[in-house]
Design a protein around this motif. Sequence first.
Motif, PDB file in Angstrom:
ATOM      1  N   LYS A  25       0.603  -1.209   0.003  1.00  0.00           N
ATOM      2  CA  LYS A  25       0.079   0.112   0.124  1.00  0.00           C
ATOM      3  C   LYS A  25       0.851   1.097  -0.061  1.00  0.00           C
ATOM      4  O   LYS A  25       1.831   1.374   0.458  1.00  0.00           O
ATOM      5  CB  LYS A  25      -0.914  -0.002   1.331  1.00  0.00           C
ATOM      6  N   ASN A  26       0.489   2.238  -0.805  1.00  0.00           N
ATOM      7  CA  ASN A  26       0.815   3.510  -0.473  1.00  0.00           C
ATOM      8  C   ASN A  26       0.321   4.295   0.675  1.00  0.00           C
ATOM      9  O   ASN A  26      -0.496   3.665   1.323  1.00  0.00           O
ATOM     10  CB  ASN A  26       0.366   4.535  -1.885  1.00  0.00           C
ATOM     11  N   ALA A  27       1.048   5.403   0.947  1.00  0.00           N
ATOM     12  CA  ALA A  27       0.790   6.160   2.141  1.00  0.00           C
ATOM     13  C   ALA A  27      -0.843   6.534   2.256  1.00  0.00           C
ATOM     14  O   ALA A  27      -1.458   6.556   3.274  1.00  0.00           O
ATOM     15  CB  ALA A  27       1.451   7.343   2.285  1.00  0.00           C
ATOM     16  N   ASP A  28      -1.405   6.666   0.976  1.00  0.00           N
ATOM     17  CA  ASP A  28      -2.828   7.079   1.015  1.00  0.00           C
ATOM     18  C   ASP A  28      -3.743   5.678   0.724  1.00  0.00           C
ATOM     19  O   ASP A  28      -5.041   5.996   0.689  1.00  0.00           O
ATOM     20  CB  ASP A  28      -3.240   7.906  -0.208  1.00  0.00           C
ATOM     21  N   GLY A  29      -3.167   4.714   1.105  1.00  0.00           N
ATOM     22  CA  GLY A  29      -3.920   3.573   1.002  1.00  0.00           C
ATOM     23  C   GLY A  29      -4.056   2.709  -0.284  1.00  0.00           C
ATOM     24  O   GLY A  29      -4.666   1.794  -0.550  1.00  0.00           O
ATOM     25  N   SER A  30      -3.786   3.577  -1.443  1.00  0.00           N
ATOM     26  CA  SER A  30      -3.869   2.971  -2.492  1.00  0.00           C
ATOM     27  C   SER A  30      -2.783   1.814  -2.896  1.00  0.00           C
ATOM     28  O   SER A  30      -1.586   1.763  -2.603  1.00  0.00           O
ATOM     29  CB  SER A  30      -3.614   3.904  -3.870  1.00  0.00           C
ATOM     30  N   PRO A  31      -3.002   0.829  -3.822  1.00  0.00           N
ATOM     31  CA  PRO A  31      -2.142  -0.195  -4.210  1.00  0.00           C
ATOM     32  C   PRO A  31      -0.833   0.263  -4.634  1.00  0.00           C
ATOM     33  O   PRO A  31      -0.965   1.139  -5.633  1.00  0.00           O
ATOM     34  CB  PRO A  31      -2.852  -1.358  -5.000  1.00  0.00           C
ATOM     35  N   LYS A  32       0.076  -0.400  -4.560  1.00  0.00           N
ATOM     36  CA  LYS A  32       1.515  -0.149  -5.340  1.00  0.00           C
ATOM     37  C   LYS A  32       1.621  -0.604  -6.627  1.00  0.00           C
ATOM     38  O   LYS A  32       2.279  -1.769  -6.580  1.00  0.00           O
ATOM     39  CB  LYS A  32       2.731  -0.188  -4.273  1.00  0.00           C
ATOM     40  N   LEU A  33       1.058  -0.276  -7.463  1.00  0.00           N
ATOM     41  CA  LEU A  33       1.170  -0.826  -8.867  1.00  0.00           C
ATOM     42  C   LEU A  33       2.269  -0.398  -9.623  1.00  0.00           C
ATOM     43  O   LEU A  33       2.748   0.673  -9.575  1.00  0.00           O
ATOM     44  CB  LEU A  33      -0.286  -0.598  -9.683  1.00  0.00           C
ATOM     45  N   PRO A  34       2.629  -1.250 -10.400  1.00  0.00           N
ATOM     46  CA  PRO A  34       3.882  -0.855 -11.517  1.00  0.00           C
ATOM     47  C   PRO A  34       3.389   0.422 -12.067  1.00  0.00           C
ATOM     48  O   PRO A  34       2.093   0.620 -12.385  1.00  0.00           O
ATOM     49  CB  PRO A  34       3.905  -2.062 -12.484  1.00  0.00           C
ATOM     50  N   LYS A  35       4.470   1.333 -12.537  1.00  0.00           N
ATOM     51  CA  LYS A  35       4.226   2.564 -13.041  1.00  0.00           C
ATOM     52  C   LYS A  35       3.798   2.735 -14.656  1.00  0.00           C
ATOM     53  O   LYS A  35       2.773   3.244 -15.148  1.00  0.00           O
ATOM     54  CB  LYS A  35       5.350   3.317 -12.912  1.00  0.00           C
ATOM     55  N   GLN A  36       4.214   1.290 -15.199  1.00  0.00           N
ATOM     56  CA  GLN A  36       4.117   1.130 -16.769  1.00  0.00           C
ATOM     57  C   GLN A  36       4.252  -0.116 -17.218  1.00  0.00           C
ATOM     58  O   GLN A  36       5.137  -0.910 -16.894  1.00  0.00           O
ATOM     59  CB  GLN A  36       4.963   2.583 -17.477  1.00  0.00           C
TER      60      GLN A  36
END
Length: 539
Positions: free
Chosen positions: A286-297
Amino acid sequence: MSKYYITTPIYYVNDKPHIGHAYTTVVADALARFHRLRGDATRLVTGTDENSQKNIQAMEAAGESDLKSYLDRMATTWFGTWRELDISFDDFIRTTEPRHLAGVERFWNAVKESGDIYEGTYEGLYCTGCEAFKTETELVGDTCPLHPKLKLQRVKEKNYFFRLSSYRDELLKLYEPSDDFVMPESRRHEIHNYVADHLTDVSISREAKSAPAGIPVPGDEGQRIYVWFDALLNYMTAVGYGTDEALFSKFWPADLHLVGKDIIKFHCALWPAMIMSAAKKDPLLKNADGSPKLPKQVHANGFFTIDGQKISKSLGNAVDPREFVPQYGFDAVRYFLLREIPFGEDGDFSRERLAIRYATDLGNTLGNLVNRAIAMSKKYFDGAVPSADTDTASMPFDAKSVWDGKGGLDAIKSHIESAFERNRCDEVLAAIWDGVGEEKKSGLFQANKLVEETQPFKLVKEDPEAVANILYALLESIRWYAWMLQPIMPKISNQIFEQLGLDAEKELSKGWDQGLKWGGLKPGAALGEPKPLFPRPLE
């Protein structure tokens, strides 16, 4: 310090590497080298997918019966090929390694805890070539369009399923025009249509008797994890997921996955949905905002052919990339692959066009310029860099000349930085050779034209001061070209530095921005010996 994490696909070990594999791997290597020069903390990962049923079939076809021995031998072949070709990978992951198994178990349990794994019965068609289940909408006639000669297997099994369809709306947001999660644009449209119209839950296990090479499902020895649900996780386990949280936190998410367009459904739909699911229960994802850490591209290249024909075992036309090293050197092959094929599009490898590019672009344009400029400087200025006025040498020499001096070189630098950021090595090379600008430019073609316009070998008798400025401009421009070529042709770049009298390692330690400042060559400094960079190839 910024970080940059790039991956190649992990490759099946059912055969040795061919030129198509080398293409994607060389693109990854060039991008990684560029980011290292920029000072980014860079990690390039490649490896082998060893839990595939394809590998068992290949082992049996080779007359072998010890799977571990076969996998070890083939993994060594892949590792050795990339090392021999000077691919600067930071890690080589094998999906049979304990570190990978640890990460797979952690991830599976997180997805299970999220409620997205359930038991069910799958009945349908399975393509062993794709290692994937096929729906009727994906077939052409009654065959897989990618493997028309392979008979589809009708399978009925009790498996575990992943609630992929519940992530449809979240996935579609990734494919909006303002987001470059999937590149190029044509692939983004393709995956958008697939997810919008055809996305279903997917089986993520096989019965152990059907998939003896797979990783056991945690808590169920009778099931093996579906190869793609395991293989995709290599991108995480290679940077410590499940074993090294500090390393994982440093490099994840990946900045770029390089893949073939035939596997975008797995990388652009299944993979992000898997992470979205696991992130609900695993705070490391998870990112700090709670969103999933997805690949950027995810950037998909097209299909690769040899002289217009698909690479095929039955045709026997697969080309070992090491084949060309004795004749051309691999940097020339790197140049050909990255100049000839716009990344993201289908590409063709031709021995005839390689020979032409070697003779014209490399020998006549780059090689001749370096040789002439150094040889004339050594002859007319006592073996040293001419004692020129570096400011005067940075300017265009004549209003009618095509040469734009330092301004043209700055334009190339800016252009190729943008091209590297967009993964377009073909545009990088085009800019170095053709220059950037309108009427005046400072590419390799214009540098050669400057020699023809000014004829320093004649002018030196009348105006040696002018020749000093001309030759200094050429030598310093060659130093810039060596810097700009370093990510794509590292050995040739180092040879150019050495012929300019520079220590390549010391020069490169300056870093990209400092290295590409006018005046790096010191007037009066000793030059190296001019040698052919691209000798006539042996027949």
